[in-house]
Write a protein that holds these residues in place. Sequence first.
Motif, mmCIF file in Angstrom:
data_model
loop_
_atom_site.group_PDB
_atom_site.id
_atom_site.type_symbol
_atom_site.label_atom_id
_atom_site.label_comp_id
_atom_site.label_asym_id
_atom_site.label_seq_id
_atom_site.Cartn_x
_atom_site.Cartn_y
_atom_site.Cartn_z
ATOM 1 N N UNK A 93 40.894 43.237 35.852
ATOM 2 C CA UNK A 93 39.747 43.064 36.746
ATOM 3 C C UNK A 93 40.121 42.236 37.966
ATOM 4 N N UNK A 94 40.933 41.225 37.777
ATOM 5 C CA UNK A 94 41.361 40.385 38.893
ATOM 6 C C UNK A 94 42.154 41.196 39.919
ATOM 7 N N UNK A 95 43.010 42.101 39.420
ATOM 8 C CA UNK A 95 43.766 42.949 40.341
ATOM 9 C C UNK A 95 42.836 43.846 41.143
ATOM 10 N N UNK A 96 41.818 44.405 40.486
ATOM 11 C CA UNK A 96 40.858 45.270 41.178
ATOM 12 C C UNK A 96 39.998 44.482 42.159
ATOM 13 N N UNK A 97 39.638 43.267 41.810
ATOM 14 C CA UNK A 97 38.839 42.428 42.708
ATOM 15 C C UNK A 97 39.619 42.089 43.977
ATOM 16 N N UNK A 98 40.928 41.915 43.840
ATOM 17 C CA UNK A 98 41.754 41.597 45.002
ATOM 18 C C UNK A 98 41.890 42.785 45.955
ATOM 19 N N UNK A 99 41.749 43.999 45.414
ATOM 20 C CA UNK A 99 41.834 45.188 46.265
ATOM 21 C C UNK A 99 40.627 45.319 47.178
ATOM 22 N N UNK A 100 39.484 44.752 46.756
ATOM 23 C CA UNK A 100 38.267 44.715 47.584
ATOM 24 C C UNK A 100 37.775 46.109 47.975
ATOM 25 N N UNK B 129 36.542 30.335 35.064
ATOM 26 C CA UNK B 129 35.685 29.270 35.597
ATOM 27 C C UNK B 129 35.062 29.652 36.944
ATOM 28 N N UNK B 130 35.127 30.923 37.260
ATOM 29 C CA UNK B 130 34.524 31.478 38.472
ATOM 30 C C UNK B 130 33.876 32.802 38.119
ATOM 31 N N UNK B 131 32.830 33.174 38.829
ATOM 32 C CA UNK B 131 32.283 34.522 38.666
ATOM 33 C C UNK B 131 33.204 35.510 39.360
ATOM 34 N N UNK B 132 33.109 36.814 39.043
ATOM 35 C CA UNK B 132 33.928 37.798 39.764
ATOM 36 C C UNK B 132 33.723 37.739 41.271
ATOM 37 N N UNK C 165 39.768 34.557 47.157
ATOM 38 C CA UNK C 165 41.072 35.147 47.410
ATOM 39 C C UNK C 165 41.065 36.239 48.480
ATOM 40 N N UNK C 166 39.912 36.468 49.053
ATOM 41 C CA UNK C 166 39.809 37.540 50.050
ATOM 42 C C UNK C 166 40.511 37.133 51.347
ATOM 43 N N UNK C 167 41.196 38.082 51.958
ATOM 44 C CA UNK C 167 41.851 37.829 53.235
ATOM 45 C C UNK C 167 40.794 37.569 54.303
#
Length: 276
Positions: A226-233, A261-264, A271-273
């Motif tokens: 999920x973290x990888x997908x969230x970074x793709x935005x 310790x953070x919501x998605x 981490x968003x550019x």
Amino acid sequence: MTDYYYPVLGDEVNLPMYVLGVGARDKEFHFIREEGYPNHQIVYCIRGGGVLKLDGQEYPIAAGDAFYLPPHISHEYYPTEDIWETHWLTFEGREVKAVLDYIKLDRAKVFHIHDVNAVDAIFKKILYLMKTNYYYSGHQCSAHLYQFFIELNRVVNLQNGTKDGAKLNQLQPVIDYIDKNYRRDLTLMELSDLIDLSPQYLCRLFKECLNMRPFEYLARKRIQQAKLLLLEDQKNINEIATLVGYNDCSYFCAVFKRHEMLSPAEFRSLHKKANV
């Protein structure tokens, strides 16, 4: 090889762990320490043989064997051959106990190192740095000491051929299966059938090898994806929840926050550019 060094300590004593002494002897001495040694010690054998007496028992120590001695533990050791080459480290620090507990050296213990060259390479770096005697050598040795412990954990506790290594090998097909099928609704019976075990024993095996239950491992795998997908935005959070195996987005968010310790949404924002 016969070489050793005891540094004059500086402010490295404020670090979480630090080296007090390091050395090697072609023929180890005969030590009788009824009151023990004042600091933590790890001694391992490169070649030849000797004996360690500890808690009323005798342990033969040959090439690849090692022993850990906590402070103030009565002991005796001596060579039984013309050559008994040992390499040793003594160390202290406020985090030493926590690290030793993690690598299962929570008490005096004799153990076998299956790849002694791996830890010996780090030992030699520490010995070399100690002998340079420049101001920051103690600080660098502290970093190498931590690396020594991590490598020791790998070659002792998770090496193929050890009891723990055999258990991890037994578990590997289940781990691989979860890694490939984490999007699906998996059952404990389905996983245990893969290696012909009962669900109860599979849970115990996971706990012994990975210190977590099978579905904890599954959750961690899902959150990592999920973290990888969230970074793709590119996808919304509801879509991501479905892609990693959660039909309920609210539940996915709760699991994610428990792990990170953070919501998605907060993770994505952090981490968003930046738009420039």
